[in-house]
Design an enzyme around this catalytic site. Sequence first.
Site, mmCIF file in Angstrom:
data_model
loop_
_atom_site.group_PDB
_atom_site.id
_atom_site.type_symbol
_atom_site.label_atom_id
_atom_site.label_comp_id
_atom_site.label_asym_id
_atom_site.label_seq_id
_atom_site.Cartn_x
_atom_site.Cartn_y
_atom_site.Cartn_z
ATOM 1 N N CYS B 191 0.852 -1.194 0.000
ATOM 2 C CA CYS B 191 0.000 0.000 0.000
ATOM 3 C C CYS B 191 0.887 1.243 0.000
ATOM 4 O O CYS B 191 0.573 2.262 -0.617
ATOM 5 C CB CYS B 191 -0.907 0.025 1.220
ATOM 6 S SG CYS B 191 -1.868 -1.476 1.456
ATOM 7 N N HIS B 195 0.960 5.223 -1.444
ATOM 8 C CA HIS B 195 0.296 6.091 -0.462
ATOM 9 C C HIS B 195 1.191 6.546 0.677
ATOM 10 O O HIS B 195 0.726 6.730 1.796
ATOM 11 C CB HIS B 195 -0.947 5.394 0.098
ATOM 12 C CG HIS B 195 -1.987 5.109 -0.940
ATOM 13 N ND1 HIS B 195 -2.615 6.092 -1.659
ATOM 14 C CD2 HIS B 195 -2.494 3.938 -1.398
ATOM 15 C CE1 HIS B 195 -3.475 5.541 -2.510
ATOM 16 N NE2 HIS B 195 -3.412 4.245 -2.375
ATOM 17 N N ARG B 238 -12.626 -0.863 -1.326
ATOM 18 C CA ARG B 238 -11.364 -0.179 -1.622
ATOM 19 C C ARG B 238 -10.167 -1.093 -1.298
ATOM 20 O O ARG B 238 -9.223 -1.185 -2.059
ATOM 21 C CB ARG B 238 -11.284 1.138 -0.838
ATOM 22 C CG ARG B 238 -10.004 1.918 -0.999
ATOM 23 C CD ARG B 238 -9.778 2.431 -2.403
ATOM 24 N NE ARG B 238 -9.079 1.460 -3.245
ATOM 25 C CZ ARG B 238 -8.762 1.654 -4.521
ATOM 26 N NH1 ARG B 238 -9.054 2.771 -5.136
ATOM 27 N NH2 ARG B 238 -8.149 0.727 -5.206
ATOM 28 N N CYS B 242 -7.457 -2.394 -4.002
ATOM 29 C CA CYS B 242 -6.017 -2.126 -3.892
ATOM 30 C C CYS B 242 -5.217 -3.416 -4.000
ATOM 31 O O CYS B 242 -4.202 -3.464 -4.697
ATOM 32 C CB CYS B 242 -5.696 -1.404 -2.587
ATOM 33 S SG CYS B 242 -5.984 0.385 -2.662
#
Lengths: 239, 281
Positions: B191, B195, B238, B242
């Site tokens: 992730c 991000h 979500r 991802c």
Amino acid sequence: MKTKPHTPALLAALLTMAAAGSASADSADGGAPDYTAMSPQALAEYLIFEAGGFDLDAPTQEGGTARDRMVQDEIQQICTELKLSGKPLDRATAARISALADESMKYPEKGIALGDWKKGEQIARSGYGFRIGHRNDDHAAEEPGGNCYACHQLDPNEVAYGTVGPSLAGYGSLRGTSDAMLKHTYDILYNAHLYFPCTNMPRFGYHGTLTEQQISDVMAYLLAPDSPVNQQPPATAER
Amino acid sequence: MVIRHLLLSFALAAICAGPVLSNELRAPEEVLSDLIEKNESSYLTQSEQNIMMMPDNAALWLADEGKALFYEQRGPNNVSLETCDLGKGPGVLEGAYVELPRYFADTGRVMDLESRLVYCLTTIQGFADDDPTVSTRHGSSSDMMKLQTFIAAQSSGYAWNPPMEHPLEKAMRDAGEVLFYRRAGTSDFSCGTCHAATGKRIRASVLPDINRPEEWTKAISWPAYRVGQQNVRSSQHRVRGCYWQMRQPESIAGSDAAIALMSYWTDAARGQPSILPDKKR
């Protein structure tokens, strides 16, 4: 497909589980370990591999199961630990990562050569391939791409480019096409950790997500003098 | 109209309350414009069109439908969800969502909104696990999305504040942090690849940075209407998306791994007001 050893973190998780299992007989479903007695790393491994966090038995395009995708190799493991530690990359770790990358390198039997930049452009634009789970990418229907544009600028006339990686506009015109530059570019596409330890960039050659031919086509897109990557953008008021 | 009523009460609340506090209901478009005013963020401002359309967000209709479902006597037990305890007591909805995931003594687990709703639908109303009300998790037409959108909207403007008092809440949050940065798979992604820096883009889309709570609050403000998918989507949707894009295995809704990840990402937005329901690309 490469076989990857179980990570020390996973082993630690299993050991902790075994230890905690006997101590926490009061848990609702009997077998669950005491999460609060585990390290964050051990708990994360447990949640992935033992607690039903993911559909691990699903098939993958490369022929294994989804579980194989979640088992970390040494580079993934070291780079994860480094990121979690919040520390900057130290020389010893950088050297270890670079050495692991060096060991992984494999070169084309016929030597490194530029392929077809037009095919390379398609590969650079396509994000298709290797997605699994609720919708598997079907490699029989469409060839996987490299998704270079997701993170890099390439053709200076393309506006929808990502910025997670550096701009590669004019890559070849800035560097030329010497044998040394061809090898350097091949190395980065195959396993970029050789020069950039713990880079965000996927290891396309190492993982086999791009074939040898596809790598040479992407190299042509980057390096060939007639590739759009190496043309000057038209002068406009905006630029 | 319930929407008009809802908006009117938002407006009245705004007028009566004077200085804006972090713990009062506020219309999502107002929360967003306030965040944009106070912070320089290319993520928050990336879609002028979506910002303009916030007051006409289709997710507001879903919240209405969810409200009707919540108070309707339903299921084999023919009761409403008014006794459902989302952490602040039976039937207390206002401000409940921003304090999830949290530890629930009755299950001995840390639960997110979706898993808690499943618990209430099955234990209070008596729905079977394979009843579509429980098993259909995605899509604007699902009961699950209607209920989640209604409940979440009762926290709009409240600051994210997941409790960390119980040792399990802390353990799950910390494991979630490891999951967030854990690189794996054929693309070596985590992730954190996308991000963990501000102002970066994938293609033309600006990415939210987990290290900036003032933009991360929008990233985790689900349910949100996704314009590109023409559906209201959940946090779990979500997470699943991802992992799919990362070329990693499918995340299982309600699993401790998914809840741990949400514990970490909610903690990362702590103190910033939620935008509920949101509208995203």
